[in-house]
Scaffold this active site. Structure first.
Site, short mmCIF file in Angstrom:
data_model
loop_
_atom_site.label_atom_id
_atom_site.label_comp_id
_atom_site.label_asym_id
_atom_site.label_seq_id
_atom_site.Cartn_x
_atom_site.Cartn_y
_atom_site.Cartn_z
N CYS A 102 0.84 -1.20 0.00
CA CYS A 102 0.00 0.00 0.00
C CYS A 102 0.88 1.25 0.00
O CYS A 102 1.49 1.59 -1.02
CB CYS A 102 -0.98 -0.05 1.17
SG CYS A 102 -2.32 1.16 1.05
N HIS A 144 -3.34 -5.75 1.23
CA HIS A 144 -2.60 -5.96 2.48
C HIS A 144 -2.52 -7.44 2.87
O HIS A 144 -3.39 -7.93 3.61
CB HIS A 144 -3.29 -5.20 3.61
CG HIS A 144 -3.13 -3.72 3.53
ND1 HIS A 144 -2.21 -3.02 4.27
CD2 HIS A 144 -3.79 -2.80 2.77
CE1 HIS A 144 -2.31 -1.72 3.99
NE2 HIS A 144 -3.26 -1.56 3.09
N GLU A 172 -0.54 -8.70 5.07
CA GLU A 172 -0.23 -8.82 6.50
C GLU A 172 -1.49 -8.89 7.36
O GLU A 172 -1.41 -9.34 8.51
CB GLU A 172 0.66 -7.65 6.95
CG GLU A 172 -0.03 -6.32 7.18
CD GLU A 172 -0.34 -5.54 5.91
OE1 GLU A 172 -0.71 -4.35 6.02
OE2 GLU A 172 -0.23 -6.12 4.80
#
EC number: 6.3.5.3
Length: 223
Positions: free
Chosen positions: A85, A194, A196
């Site tokens: 991002c 994302h 994560e």
């Protein structure tokens, strides 16, 4: 193995990235934007957020942080670097990746579970996925529209450097539905969604993001 995660002023997802590194089996190392020392890490994550408040342009000021001077140099020597991002924006501003990220075409912040197709599984960050593997991970951004001139887009397509592409719908106006790209060497990857946030069933819609972090473990061991 040590995965360094950089914290800039305004970073939001640095702790999440460190958690993902832990879940993957690595030792997370917190790196500070003002410290040019990478402290012996084997790979680096530039996390999501709004570094320096996105003033001027998203990622434009972070590109000049002392830590980035070292990351740019080490990336040229083969250090695996993942920009997520805002981190993707920093990589483009640093010219480690071509193109730019601009405001979503609908001019609104979005947050959703986004299906993707992994089109290049030969990078340091995607080798644990099958080619054309379809995954669903979190997408949240305001400046997430990937743009580049036609020659650059054709080169990325022709060289197989589109890492991930949006499925179902284009959420932000990115040219050719591009969600992530890599450099020629395959050690630097920029990704707008994302991974994560999608490494544990407790907190994510899937665990489909974990492969980015397990992939780099294998890449470092085999290098």
């Amino acid at each position: 193995m040590k995965i360094g995660v950089v914290t800039f002023p305004g970073s939001l997802d640095d702790a999440d990235a460190r958690r993902a590194a832990t879940v993957a089996g690595a030792e997370p190392v917190a790196l500070w934007h003002g410290d040019a020392d990478l402290h012996g890490v084997d790979a680096v994550v530039l996390p999501g957020g709004f570094s320096y408040g996105d003033y001027l342009r998203a990622g434009a000021i972070s590109r000049f942080a002392p830590v980035m001077e070292t990351i740019i140099k080490k990336a040229g020597e083969g250090l695996p670097v993942l920009g997520i991002c805002n981190g993707f924006q920093v990589l483009c501003e640093s010219h480690l990746l071509p193109g730019a990220l601009i405001k979503n075409h609908h001019r609104k912040f979005i947050c959703k579970d986004q299906p993707l197709r992994i089109e290049n599984n030969r990078t340091a960050w995607t080798s644990d996925y099958d080619a054309n593997h379809e995954i669903t991970i979190v997408l949240k951004n305001q400046d997430g529209s990937y743009v580049a001139d036609e020659a650059t887009l054709d080169r990325l397509e022709g060289e197989g450097r589109v890492v991930a592409r949006y499925l179902a719908e284009n959420p932000n106006g990115s040219y050719r539905d591009i969600a992530g790209i890599t450099n020629e060497r395959g050690n630097v990857v920029g990704l707008m969604p994302h991974p994560e946030h999608c490494v544990e069933t407790l907190t994510g819609p899937t665990t489909d993001g974990l492969g980015f972090f397990t992939s780099v473990l294998k890449a470092v061991v085999s290098s």
